[in-house]
Design a protein around this motif. Structure first.
Motif, PDB file in Angstrom:
ATOM      1  N   GLU A  47       0.830  -1.210   0.000  1.00  0.00           N
ATOM      2  CA  GLU A  47       0.000   0.000   0.000  1.00  0.00           C
ATOM      3  C   GLU A  47       0.862   1.257   0.000  1.00  0.00           C
ATOM      4  O   GLU A  47       0.627   2.195  -0.759  1.00  0.00           O
ATOM      5  N   LEU A  48       1.883   1.285   0.858  1.00  0.00           N
ATOM      6  CA  LEU A  48       2.734   2.470   0.937  1.00  0.00           C
ATOM      7  C   LEU A  48       3.562   2.667  -0.329  1.00  0.00           C
ATOM      8  O   LEU A  48       3.732   3.797  -0.802  1.00  0.00           O
ATOM      9  N   ALA A  49       4.085   1.586  -0.884  1.00  0.00           N
ATOM     10  CA  ALA A  49       4.839   1.690  -2.137  1.00  0.00           C
ATOM     11  C   ALA A  49       3.944   2.239  -3.244  1.00  0.00           C
ATOM     12  O   ALA A  49       4.363   3.101  -4.029  1.00  0.00           O
ATOM     13  N   TYR A  50       2.706   1.739  -3.304  1.00  0.00           N
ATOM     14  CA  TYR A  50       1.766   2.211  -4.328  1.00  0.00           C
ATOM     15  C   TYR A  50       1.424   3.693  -4.130  1.00  0.00           C
ATOM     16  O   TYR A  50       1.403   4.461  -5.090  1.00  0.00           O
ATOM     17  N   ARG A  51       1.172   4.097  -2.894  1.00  0.00           N
ATOM     18  CA  ARG A  51       0.860   5.510  -2.626  1.00  0.00           C
ATOM     19  C   ARG A  51       2.001   6.415  -3.078  1.00  0.00           C
ATOM     20  O   ARG A  51       1.785   7.463  -3.676  1.00  0.00           O
ATOM     21  N   LYS A  52       3.220   6.021  -2.738  1.00  0.00           N
ATOM     22  CA  LYS A  52       4.392   6.828  -3.117  1.00  0.00           C
ATOM     23  C   LYS A  52       4.514   6.919  -4.633  1.00  0.00           C
ATOM     24  O   LYS A  52       4.723   8.004  -5.185  1.00  0.00           O
ATOM     25  N   ALA A  53       4.406   5.787  -5.301  1.00  0.00           N
ATOM     26  CA  ALA A  53       4.522   5.772  -6.758  1.00  0.00           C
ATOM     27  C   ALA A  53       3.398   6.576  -7.397  1.00  0.00           C
ATOM     28  O   ALA A  53       3.634   7.350  -8.337  1.00  0.00           O
ATOM     29  N   GLN A  54       2.173   6.426  -6.907  1.00  0.00           N
ATOM     30  CA  GLN A  54       1.029   7.126  -7.494  1.00  0.00           C
ATOM     31  C   GLN A  54       1.163   8.636  -7.335  1.00  0.00           C
ATOM     32  O   GLN A  54       0.860   9.392  -8.268  1.00  0.00           O
ATOM     33  N   ALA A  55       1.636   9.085  -6.173  1.00  0.00           N
ATOM     34  CA  ALA A  55       1.792  10.528  -5.945  1.00  0.00           C
ATOM     35  C   ALA A  55       2.767  11.136  -6.953  1.00  0.00           C
ATOM     36  O   ALA A  55       2.523  12.213  -7.497  1.00  0.00           O
ATOM     37  N   VAL A  56       3.850  10.453  -7.225  1.00  0.00           N
ATOM     38  CA  VAL A  56       4.835  10.958  -8.182  1.00  0.00           C
ATOM     39  C   VAL A  56       4.313  10.788  -9.615  1.00  0.00           C
ATOM     40  O   VAL A  56       4.475  11.680 -10.454  1.00  0.00           O
ATOM     41  N   PHE A  57       3.664   9.667  -9.892  1.00  0.00           N
ATOM     42  CA  PHE A  57       3.125   9.428 -11.238  1.00  0.00           C
ATOM     43  C   PHE A  57       2.079  10.480 -11.615  1.00  0.00           C
ATOM     44  O   PHE A  57       2.026  10.933 -12.757  1.00  0.00           O
ATOM     45  N   ASP A  58       1.257  10.889 -10.642  1.00  0.00           N
ATOM     46  CA  ASP A  58       0.250  11.917 -10.915  1.00  0.00           C
ATOM     47  C   ASP A  58       0.892  13.206 -11.431  1.00  0.00           C
ATOM     48  O   ASP A  58       0.321  13.894 -12.274  1.00  0.00           O
ATOM     49  N   ALA A  59       2.088  13.511 -10.934  1.00  0.00           N
ATOM     50  CA  ALA A  59       2.789  14.724 -11.356  1.00  0.00           C
ATOM     51  C   ALA A  59       3.651  14.506 -12.605  1.00  0.00           C
ATOM     52  O   ALA A  59       4.006  15.470 -13.285  1.00  0.00           O
ATOM     53  N   HIS A  60       3.977  13.237 -12.906  1.00  0.00           N
ATOM     54  CA  HIS A  60       4.874  12.911 -14.026  1.00  0.00           C
ATOM     55  C   HIS A  60       4.334  11.706 -14.806  1.00  0.00           C
ATOM     56  O   HIS A  60       4.961  10.651 -14.836  1.00  0.00           O
ATOM     57  N   PRO A  61       3.189  11.848 -15.465  1.00  0.00           N
ATOM     58  CA  PRO A  61       2.545  10.687 -16.099  1.00  0.00           C
ATOM     59  C   PRO A  61       3.248  10.141 -17.341  1.00  0.00           C
ATOM     60  O   PRO A  61       2.873   9.085 -17.837  1.00  0.00           O
ATOM     61  N   ASP A  62       4.273  10.817 -17.814  1.00  0.00           N
ATOM     62  CA  ASP A  62       4.993  10.329 -18.999  1.00  0.00           C
ATOM     63  C   ASP A  62       6.223   9.492 -18.629  1.00  0.00           C
ATOM     64  O   ASP A  62       7.007   9.126 -19.500  1.00  0.00           O
ATOM     65  N   HIS A  63       6.376   9.213 -17.357  1.00  0.00           N
ATOM     66  CA  HIS A  63       7.523   8.444 -16.880  1.00  0.00           C
ATOM     67  C   HIS A  63       7.080   7.094 -16.329  1.00  0.00           C
ATOM     68  O   HIS A  63       5.896   6.869 -16.068  1.00  0.00           O
TER      69      HIS A  63
END
Length: 190
Positions: A47-63
């Protein structure tokens, strides 16, 4: 070729990825790490790994974004990062002469797919010498590490045996992470 973003400022994760040959940029996620008390260690890290990844992905969706989280668990109870000498002393005494589990959750996200998994490693501590324990908790090492020790540093003095992925205990299960990143067309330079 897609570029990799590490959703972490962990010096250990950055070092592991760099030493493995990955080119990446690291950024802090700012994601909440608050969980329900009833969650298991394996669920917590995923859950925590997903939250961290999702927060960054939301700001950088092309990565392609990689998030990770590591916890130490003793008899199913998650041990956090000690904030005081007393907490560090208690944690390490609890681990003395016993086996515990280290869980790392990994989440990798892109526009096309997501992969979330965890790895578990069993670590057994020797009986801790009080003089060595006091010297250790007087250093700065225990206070930014789950369970109060770093296996890659002076905490190795306490480790009697390990069953599973050593790098998982450091903070990122490299072998499994490399395989997962390949499915996103991210490869290390060798």
């Amino acid at each position: 070729m897609p570029s990799l973003l590490l959703a972490s400022q962990s010096p250990r994760r950055k070092a592991l990825l760099t030493e493995t040959g990955f080119s990446f940029t690291a950024t802090a996620s700012g994601a909440s790490e608050v969980l329900k008390d009833s969650v298991s260690p394996s669920q917590a890290v995923e859950e925590l790994a997903y939250r961290k990844a999702q927060a960054v992905f939301d700001a950088h969706p092309d990565h392609v974004v990689l998030g990770a989280d590591t916890v130490v668990a003793l008899q199913g109870h998650i041990l956090g990062k000690p904030e005081t000498k007393e907490e560090a002393r208690r944690m390490l005494r609890d681990l003395s002469s016993r086996s515990h589990q280290v869980f790392t959750g990994v989440a990798i996200l892109s526009r096309a797919r997501k992969v979330v998994f965890h790895e578990e490693t069993e670590v057994r501590f020797q009986t801790l010498d009080e003089k060595l324990l006091e010297a250790y908790i007087s250093s700065s090492e225990p206070y930014d590490k789950a369970g109060g020790y770093g296996i890659q540093a002076k905490g190795r003095l306490f480790v009697q045996s390990i069953h599973g992925d050593y790098f998982n205990v450091v903070g990122l299960p490299i072998c499994r992470t490399v395989r997962a990143l390949q499915s996103f067309h991210i490869y290390p330079s060798i």
